[in-house]
Design a protein around this motif. Structure first.
Motif, PDB file in Angstrom:
ATOM      1  N   LYS A  18       0.848  -1.193   0.000  1.00  0.00           N
ATOM      2  CA  LYS A  18       0.000   0.000   0.000  1.00  0.00           C
ATOM      3  C   LYS A  18       0.884   1.243   0.000  1.00  0.00           C
ATOM      4  CE  LYS A  18      -3.853  -1.954   2.580  1.00  0.00           C
ATOM      5  NZ  LYS A  18      -4.732  -1.760   3.736  1.00  0.00           N
ATOM      6  N   THR A  19       0.337   2.320  -0.498  1.00  0.00           N
ATOM      7  CA  THR A  19       1.028   3.605  -0.472  1.00  0.00           C
ATOM      8  C   THR A  19       0.173   4.586   0.314  1.00  0.00           C
ATOM      9  OG1 THR A  19       2.009   3.193  -2.644  1.00  0.00           O
ATOM     10  CG2 THR A  19       2.032   5.463  -1.849  1.00  0.00           C
ATOM     11  N   ASN A  20       0.726   5.098   1.408  1.00  0.00           N
ATOM     12  CA  ASN A  20       0.046   6.120   2.197  1.00  0.00           C
ATOM     13  C   ASN A  20       0.578   7.482   1.786  1.00  0.00           C
ATOM     14  OD1 ASN A  20      -1.483   4.323   3.829  1.00  0.00           O
ATOM     15  ND2 ASN A  20       0.357   3.890   5.015  1.00  0.00           N
ATOM     16  N   VAL A  21      -0.331   8.407   1.538  1.00  0.00           N
ATOM     17  CA  VAL A  21       0.030   9.746   1.094  1.00  0.00           C
ATOM     18  C   VAL A  21      -0.478  10.748   2.125  1.00  0.00           C
ATOM     19  CG1 VAL A  21      -0.202  11.475  -0.725  1.00  0.00           C
ATOM     20  CG2 VAL A  21      -0.181   9.037  -1.315  1.00  0.00           C
ATOM     21  N   SER A  22       0.404  11.646   2.552  1.00  0.00           N
ATOM     22  CA  SER A  22      -0.029  12.722   3.443  1.00  0.00           C
ATOM     23  C   SER A  22       0.431  14.056   2.865  1.00  0.00           C
ATOM     24  CB  SER A  22       0.523  12.531   4.854  1.00  0.00           C
ATOM     25  OG  SER A  22       1.925  12.617   4.855  1.00  0.00           O
ATOM     26  N   ILE A  23      -0.367  15.070   3.099  1.00  0.00           N
ATOM     27  CA  ILE A  23      -0.066  16.411   2.613  1.00  0.00           C
ATOM     28  C   ILE A  23      -0.195  17.387   3.776  1.00  0.00           C
ATOM     29  CG2 ILE A  23      -0.757  18.288   1.089  1.00  0.00           C
ATOM     30  CD1 ILE A  23      -1.843  16.251  -0.838  1.00  0.00           C
ATOM     31  N   LYS A  24       0.853  18.167   3.983  1.00  0.00           N
ATOM     32  CA  LYS A  24       0.795  19.288   4.919  1.00  0.00           C
ATOM     33  C   LYS A  24       0.884  20.544   4.072  1.00  0.00           C
ATOM     34  CE  LYS A  24       2.962  16.952   8.793  1.00  0.00           C
ATOM     35  NZ  LYS A  24       4.073  16.951   9.761  1.00  0.00           N
ATOM     36  N   SER A  25       0.031  21.501   4.358  1.00  0.00           N
ATOM     37  CA  SER A  25       0.036  22.713   3.550  1.00  0.00           C
ATOM     38  C   SER A  25       0.141  23.953   4.420  1.00  0.00           C
ATOM     39  CB  SER A  25      -1.221  22.794   2.683  1.00  0.00           C
ATOM     40  OG  SER A  25      -2.359  22.949   3.491  1.00  0.00           O
ATOM     41  N   LYS A  26       0.683  24.996   3.805  1.00  0.00           N
ATOM     42  CA  LYS A  26       0.775  26.310   4.438  1.00  0.00           C
ATOM     43  C   LYS A  26       0.307  27.308   3.392  1.00  0.00           C
ATOM     44  CE  LYS A  26       4.052  29.555   6.438  1.00  0.00           C
ATOM     45  NZ  LYS A  26       5.463  29.818   6.765  1.00  0.00           N
ATOM     46  N   GLU A  27      -0.679  28.097   3.732  1.00  0.00           N
ATOM     47  CA  GLU A  27      -1.229  29.057   2.781  1.00  0.00           C
ATOM     48  C   GLU A  27      -1.237  30.444   3.410  1.00  0.00           C
ATOM     49  OE1 GLU A  27      -5.368  29.527   0.295  1.00  0.00           O
ATOM     50  OE2 GLU A  27      -4.493  27.535   0.523  1.00  0.00           O
TER      51      GLU A  27
END
Length: 73
Positions: A18-27
């Protein structure tokens, strides 16, 4: 009407097929000190942190999912 900038930190971790994807963003958006009510800190314009709507992150996750699916097939 604002200039907006954003950064993404995208992390992909493969484990057990499996591939786990996480995204942290700063706007942030740019505004002038008069409009924002800020103090003058060497510039008439400041970057103000803001919360993301989640739309960009969702679109990016969809694109990554499509790419992973295409690579798997």
């Amino acid at each position: 009407p604002y200039t907006i900038r954003f950064k993404f930190l995208v992390q992909l971790v493969q484990s057990g097929g499996k591939t786990n994807v996480s995204i942290k963003s700063k706007e942030e958006y740019m505004t002038d000190i008069v409009t924002s009510g800020s103090n003058f800190n060497g510039s008439v314009y400041n970057w103000i942190p803001t919360s993301s709507s989640g739309f960009k992150e969702s679109t990016l996750l969809d694109d990554i999912a499509e790419k992973l699916k295409a690579d798997k097939d």
